[in-house]
Write an enzyme that holds these catalytic residues in place. Structure first.
Site, short mmCIF file in Angstrom:
data_model
loop_
_atom_site.label_atom_id
_atom_site.label_comp_id
_atom_site.label_asym_id
_atom_site.label_seq_id
_atom_site.Cartn_x
_atom_site.Cartn_y
_atom_site.Cartn_z
N GLU A 79 13.57 2.61 -35.05
CA GLU A 79 13.96 1.61 -36.03
C GLU A 79 14.54 0.37 -35.36
O GLU A 79 14.25 -0.75 -35.76
CB GLU A 79 14.97 2.19 -37.03
CG GLU A 79 14.36 3.15 -38.05
CD GLU A 79 13.25 2.52 -38.86
OE1 GLU A 79 13.24 1.29 -39.01
OE2 GLU A 79 12.38 3.27 -39.33
N TYR A 137 20.24 -1.10 -43.68
CA TYR A 137 18.83 -0.81 -43.49
C TYR A 137 18.61 0.40 -42.57
O TYR A 137 17.92 1.36 -42.92
CB TYR A 137 18.06 -2.02 -42.94
CG TYR A 137 16.72 -1.58 -42.42
CD1 TYR A 137 15.72 -1.22 -43.31
CD2 TYR A 137 16.49 -1.42 -41.06
CE1 TYR A 137 14.52 -0.72 -42.87
CE2 TYR A 137 15.29 -0.93 -40.60
CZ TYR A 137 14.31 -0.59 -41.51
OH TYR A 137 13.13 -0.08 -41.07
N ASP A 141 14.03 -3.55 -45.77
CA ASP A 141 13.90 -4.55 -44.70
C ASP A 141 13.11 -5.74 -45.25
O ASP A 141 12.85 -5.84 -46.45
CB ASP A 141 13.25 -3.93 -43.47
CG ASP A 141 11.78 -3.60 -43.71
OD1 ASP A 141 11.32 -3.69 -44.87
OD2 ASP A 141 11.09 -3.25 -42.73
#
Length: 396
Positions: free
Chosen positions: A38, A121, A139
DNA sequence: AAGCCGGGGGG
DNA sequence: CCCCCAGGCTT
């Protein structure tokens, strides 16, 4: 707002399962590995990330291995990916987990949020993908997809937008596959629902999408309105002694922070108000703000000697030359200008006057500098312009 | 709520 | 080449 019971989440998931790419971080349930992916994906395209991801996990396969590594080596592994501060954050996050979470990546959204460098997020992505917690992971891609889906008319960064999007996802998000649901939205935004080249013909949400119905896909998400330009006057005193000019340092915050300037004042046109005064003059209030009957009145007002004398009194604390300066301003007032200078969010209409100062000055904030010295100082372009136009006399 | 960080990618 | 930008943090 889309009602619960809507079918688009099903379409979305089935599309995702049909087209999803076989990416390394989709073959793991290790929250640490997903965390690493991520962070890398926040800044770089998928195809660039893949080799870095594999190399990174091979060298740092666990939170512990990363936490115990030297930052230098982490940055070394990151070289070529850019955004090195995030590599540092990831490393610091790993150390935090190692130290405060018994080396195990927290298992809930709430606790993931406590890791420094992990925001809404990233916490949402890890919680939903690794632990199947039913939380959103919004996002830029997801923002774009949702804004188009409901033709949302406000910038996605607004508090209201974020609330509406979270509510929308709360209804829509799959209970059985919350992680796949989040990934599907991101995949859609990364492939079909792109910023510019949309491929609505292939989109599983085509018939549900309000922006598409309107034929206005590219109009969403609406962009943040750029801050409107503030109009202001900037009145300046060019006080000279031979070759020397009087300058002062600007405050360390705000516009042109810590740079040098010629003494003077900025007056926002927005602050100009109709005066209660019976006469037609601008009055200097205690705050230093000016009040005029109208813009027109003000536009003439700076031609008054009294206006410049008042300004001079507010700006120069050495009052030994007051009488002298008053005479000069009354006798031969020559206002120079206008020169316009535009900042990103402000527009200055600049006027100035020249004054000769006879000898030394006692004012802690002001100092003499020669033109040569001035060239080497941080003098904003706006003020350099005044130096370059010594003969621009104002002609009302 | 708004801006910064600090580099990359797209037009 | 310039413009725009993700996500987290700070003010």
């Amino acid at each position: 707002m889309k009602q619960s019971g809507s079918v688009w989440p099903q379409h979305l998931l089935q599309w995702f399962w049909r087209v999803k790419r076989d990416l390394p971080w989709r073959n793991t349930e290790d929250p640490y590995a997903i965390w690493v992916s991520e962070v890398m994906l926040q800044q770089t395209q998928v195809k660039t990330v893949i080799p870095y991801y594999q190399k990174f996990l091979k060298r740092f396969p666990t939170v512990r291995s990363l936490a115990e590594a030297e930052l230098e080596e982490v940055l070394e592994m990151w070289r070529g990916l850019g955004y090195y501060s995030r590599a540092r954050h990831l490393w610091e996050g790993a150390r935090f987990v190692f130290e405060h979470c018994e080396g195990k990546v927290p298992e809930t959204y709430e606790n993931l949020l406590k890791i420094p460098g992990v925001g809404e997020y990233t916490a949402g992505a890890i919680a939903s993908i690794a632990y199947q917690e039913r939380v959103p992971a919004i996002d830029g891609n997801v923002n774009r997809v949702l804004a188009r889906l409901i033709a949302w008319e406000e910038p996605t960064a607004k508090v209201k937008s974020r609330r509406v999007f979270r509510e929308l996802l709360k209804e829509a998000q799959s209970s059985k596959y919350p992680g796949d649901f989040n990934q599907a939205l991101m995949e859609l935004g990364a492939t079909l629902c792109a910023p510019k080249n949309v491929r609505c013909g292939e989109c599983p949400l085509e018939i549900e999408c309000d922006a598409h119905r309107l034929g206005q896909e590219l109009a969403f998400p609406v962009k943040q309105e750029q801050p409107r330009v503030m109009e202001a006057f900037r009145f300046t005193l060019m006080i000279r002694k031979g070759d020397q000019l009087l300058v002062r340092k600007r405050p360390s915050s705000g516009l042109l922070a810590d740079l040098w300037e010629f003494p003077g004042e900025e007056i926002l046109k927005h602050d100009l108000q109709i005066s209660n005064n019976s006469n037609d003059c601008i009055v200097a209030a205690e705050s230093g703000e000016l009040y005029g009957k109208s813009d027109q009145v003000l536009n003439r007002e700076f031609l008054r000697p009294g206006f410049w004398y008042d300004l001079y009194q507010r700006v120069v604390s050495d009052h030994s030359q007051d009488e002298n300066m008053k005479k000069k301003l009354e006798k031969g007032l020559e206002v120079k200008g206008p020169i316009f200078h535009i900042f990103s969010h402000r527009r200055w209409e600049m006027y100035w006057v020249d004054l000769e100062w006879p000898d030394e000055i006692s004012d802690i904030g002001l100092c003499w500098v020669s033109r040569e010295e001035l060239k080497r100082m941080a003098l904003p372009v706006a003020f350099q312009k005044l130096l370059e136009e010594p003969n621009r006399n104002y002609e009302g």
